[in-house]
Design an enzyme around this catalytic site. Sequence first.
Site, PDB file in Angstrom:
ATOM      1  CE  LYS A  53      58.517  38.528  28.676  1.00 24.66           C
ATOM      2  NZ  LYS A  53      59.765  39.246  28.393  1.00 24.66           N
ATOM      3  CD  GLN A  97      61.960  41.707  29.829  1.00 25.07           C
ATOM      4  OE1 GLN A  97      61.638  40.535  29.732  1.00 25.07           O
ATOM      5  NE2 GLN A  97      61.329  42.668  29.188  1.00 25.07           N
ATOM      6  CG  ASP A 120      63.446  36.767  23.958  1.00 30.66           C
ATOM      7  OD1 ASP A 120      62.236  37.025  23.974  1.00 30.66           O
ATOM      8  OD2 ASP A 120      64.257  37.185  24.816  1.00 30.66           O
TER       9      ASP A 120
END
Length: 283
Positions: A53, A97, A120
């Site tokens: 990422k 995460q 997300d």
Amino acid sequence: MTATIIDGKETAKEKREQLAKEVEELKQKGVTPGLAVILIGDDPASLSYVRGKKKAAEAMGMHFQLDHLDASLTEEELLQLIDQYNANDQFHGILVQLPLPKHISEKAVIERISPDKDVDGFHPLNIGKMLLGEDTFLPCTPAGIVELLNKTGVSLSGKEVVVVGRSNIVGKPVGQLLLNENATVTYCHSRTANISEHTLKADILVVAVGRANFIKADQIKEGAIVIDVGVNRLDTGKLVGDVDFEEAKEKASYITPVPGGVGPMTITMLAHNTVKSAKRTLA
Ligand code: GUN
């Protein structure tokens, strides 16, 4: 039939080039898209995903900040850190995460991230909007899958879609997005009585169960499009998907490889959502 490989790397590259241009335009207007990623603990897979990422976000010219914190961090400390990012105008996206250490509630964390920075697409408000077909941040892997399917040029309308797996991150939302595209969607999961009975009817088969080579060629309809979301490491060190690729590619019309299929699109859609969020601040 030998399948055409759906090249996720190439599709991701094209989209990243476009996003890099949009980042540059935003910078000229005084806004640098910023993404804050919080990683807790030392799970090797999570570390690898976060590195990917960071590399992609920076290559597109975005501002990327990683907080890599010890697994002993308390839930309250994490929630306070999220509050700081919620209030910080330099960051348009916040990603924590997953998975989290057991002592931290995933639900509390997801709900604490401002829905306006939830790149997300995991916040219940954004999931509700997705369900209603409203404009929102779409979850990255499912949105990337829709992009890959569109790339084949095959219309999704009226197609029989079978999704194997019902996780909140992939299975449930990808079925919803394909329903929004007018497909007929069936979900299979660990309690489904006869999975093959369903998968054999699928024009489009999406597999997201996290089990190496779980779906075999005899469960795939001739000419189906196969999307493999799995990333499983064998004892030999080799990465394989949830679909037995070597067998399945002789049956499918299109298939995503692992690696190089869905994975690169997930990161790309995260960047897409971050740019979308940054653009909103100018609207
Ligand atoms: N862990 C595995 N996939 C994801 C993802 O898409 N987002 C977050 N936040 N954590 C993950």
